[in-house]
Scaffold this motif. Structure first.
Motif, PDB file in Angstrom:
ATOM      1  N   HIS A  28      32.660  30.257  44.674  1.00 39.20           N
ATOM      2  CA  HIS A  28      32.205  31.641  44.702  1.00 39.20           C
ATOM      3  C   HIS A  28      30.794  31.663  44.457  1.00 39.20           C
ATOM      4  O   HIS A  28      30.099  31.000  43.648  1.00 39.20           O
ATOM      5  CB  HIS A  28      33.008  32.573  43.721  1.00 39.20           C
ATOM      6  CG  HIS A  28      34.596  32.404  43.719  1.00 39.20           C
ATOM      7  ND1 HIS A  28      35.400  31.257  43.228  1.00 39.20           N
ATOM      8  CD2 HIS A  28      35.331  33.237  44.368  1.00 39.20           C
ATOM      9  CE1 HIS A  28      36.751  31.648  43.915  1.00 39.20           C
ATOM     10  NE2 HIS A  28      36.666  32.829  44.164  1.00 39.20           N
ATOM     11  N   LEU A  57      31.778  36.862  45.740  1.00 34.65           N
ATOM     12  CA  LEU A  57      32.118  36.352  46.799  1.00 34.65           C
ATOM     13  C   LEU A  57      32.835  35.080  47.015  1.00 34.65           C
ATOM     14  O   LEU A  57      32.107  34.064  46.678  1.00 34.65           O
ATOM     15  CB  LEU A  57      30.954  36.243  47.897  1.00 34.65           C
ATOM     16  CG  LEU A  57      29.812  37.570  47.851  1.00 34.65           C
ATOM     17  CD1 LEU A  57      28.731  37.373  48.602  1.00 34.65           C
ATOM     18  CD2 LEU A  57      30.859  38.537  48.631  1.00 34.65           C
ATOM     19  N   ALA A  92      33.466  33.973  52.594  1.00 39.39           N
ATOM     20  CA  ALA A  92      32.855  35.302  52.889  1.00 39.39           C
ATOM     21  C   ALA A  92      31.317  35.090  53.191  1.00 39.39           C
ATOM     22  O   ALA A  92      30.506  36.040  53.718  1.00 39.39           O
ATOM     23  CB  ALA A  92      32.854  36.030  51.901  1.00 39.39           C
ATOM     24  N   TYR A 133      36.261  42.308  48.448  1.00 38.72           N
ATOM     25  CA  TYR A 133      36.267  41.345  47.344  1.00 38.72           C
ATOM     26  C   TYR A 133      36.030  42.001  46.090  1.00 38.72           C
ATOM     27  O   TYR A 133      35.875  42.893  45.958  1.00 38.72           O
ATOM     28  CB  TYR A 133      34.844  40.622  47.904  1.00 38.72           C
ATOM     29  CG  TYR A 133      34.577  40.247  49.197  1.00 38.72           C
ATOM     30  CD1 TYR A 133      35.327  39.230  49.806  1.00 38.72           C
ATOM     31  CD2 TYR A 133      33.399  40.486  49.978  1.00 38.72           C
ATOM     32  CE1 TYR A 133      35.110  38.768  50.991  1.00 38.72           C
ATOM     33  CE2 TYR A 133      33.464  40.122  51.387  1.00 38.72           C
ATOM     34  CZ  TYR A 133      34.131  39.250  51.800  1.00 38.72           C
ATOM     35  OH  TYR A 133      34.066  38.636  53.116  1.00 38.72           O
TER      36      TYR A 133
END
Length: 367
Positions: free
Chosen positions: A146, A162, A166, A193
């Motif tokens: 992330h 994110l 993504a 998100y």
């Protein structure tokens, strides 16, 4: 996993300072064992140090600043900052500071615990900008699960988490060989998100202030290591029948480097003590500016003391000086943060300067 309860049920709990010292000692042992010359060479060539990172995660270090109710260790920031300085001291080629800070900020904003490595992008970005152009120099975005990003829109400021699918990554590296990737967000629907309302403690600098905090701690640790290498070499290398460390010119250079390193460490400690207070924005600006200025001087002096030996890849010194040169520019160089200091002082007025300095001194424990 590190735990705050390390004593027997009938024993008296150790003081916070004692526990922090134990934790730093444990971290030193772990990093001495895991961050080997082979590990650093492989990282320099572009490989992620999976074994070393797993050992760091098994020790619970990325969760140091998360509260215990969220599965974290629940350390205070000054104690966690000491861990980051040891990571810099050992040149850990992994994003411990980014992961630790991203988790702390996300947790403080009310976000749920996150699995996998978390990093963050500097700045405070308009929502429209995030999908229009790549975000530059995101540390280890390619290996993270992330990326935490701060954005602003009509609804205010918020943190958005994110996931790896993504965004796309263009791999880039800094002078030390560490990944500083360009990140392009796929699609324009950011609402799908996880996000949390958030207010930056450093205004428009957003997450850059927290990145600057991490880099200041790392630089303080790396400068300590450089100085130790230079002193050891000066005591071993002989010229004209005696160690070069006995020559007054070399002693003077080492004294200057020691003073710069000590001043940088003190500024980093003040920033850690001011974390979460109204003084943080100025304290972190001072820390990043002072550590950046000291990094250049310490690296220069330590290379001078080592002579040609210090410029070879076979010697350890370059591992730390390359990181100092890279880190001083990341999340804003000293010029940018000096400007922030000047603007803050001017905004408050001259009569507020001395009370501000006294407050920072007190926050750092130098009263």
């Amino acid at each position: 996993m590190l735990h705050t309860q390390t004593h027997a049920p009938c024993a008296e709990a150790p003081a916070a300072d004692d526990f922090a010292a134990i934790l730093v000692e444990q971290t030193d042992r772990l990093l001495t064992r895991e961050v080997t010359a082979a590990c650093l060479r492989e990282a320099d060539a572009g490989a992620f140090p999976a074994a070393a990172w797993q050992a760091v995660c098994d020790a619970g270090l990325p969760h140091a600043l998360e509260p215990e109710e969220d599965g974290g260790v629940g350390l205070d920031v000054p104690a966690a900052a000491r861990i980051l300085r040891r990571a810099g001291f050992h040149a850990l080629p992994a994003p411990l500071g980014e992961d630790m800070m991203a988790r702390a900020l996300w947790s403080a904003a009310g976000g749920a615990p996150v699995d996998g490595l978390v990093t963050f992008a500097g700045g405070l970005w308009p929502a429209a900008r995030l999908c229009a152009a790549p975000l530059p120099a995101v540390p280890w975005a390619g290996v993270a699960a992330h990326v935490l990003v701060a954005l602003s829109d009509d609804a205010g400021e918020r943190l958005i988490l994110l996931p790896r699918d993504a965004y796309a990554v263009e791999t880039r590296r800094n002078l030390a060989g560490e990944p500083r990737d360009a990140l392009s967000i796929a699609g324009e629907d950011l609402g799908r998100y996880p996000s949390r309302p958030w207010s930056s403690a450093a205004g428009a600098d957003g997450l850059s202030a927290y990145g600057a905090f991490v880099r200041a701690q790392q630089m303080a640790g790396a400068m300590e290591r450089c100085l130790g290498l230079a002193v050891a070499y000066a005591n071993e290398r002989k010229q004209f029948g005696k160690p070069i460390g006995r020559f007054q010119a070399v002693q003077h250079m080492l004294a200057v480097a020691a003073g710069e390193s000590a001043a940088a460490a003190a500024a980093a400690e003040v920033a850690a003590a001011a974390f979460g207070t109204s003084h943080f924005a100025v304290a972190v600006a001072v820390a990043k500016a002072r550590c950046g200025e000291a990094a250049g001087k310490v690296a220069e002096i330590c290379h001078q003391v080592h002579g040609a030996m210090g410029f070879t890849r076979e010697h350890t010194l370059h591992v730390f000086t390359r990181r100092l040169w890279a880190w001083r520019d990341e999340f804003g160089n000293e010029t940018l943060w000096q400007q922030r200091i000047g603007r803050a002082v001017c905004a408050e007025g001259g009569e507020a300067l001395w009370p501000r300095l006294v407050a920072l001194r007190t926050a750092g424990g130098f009263a």
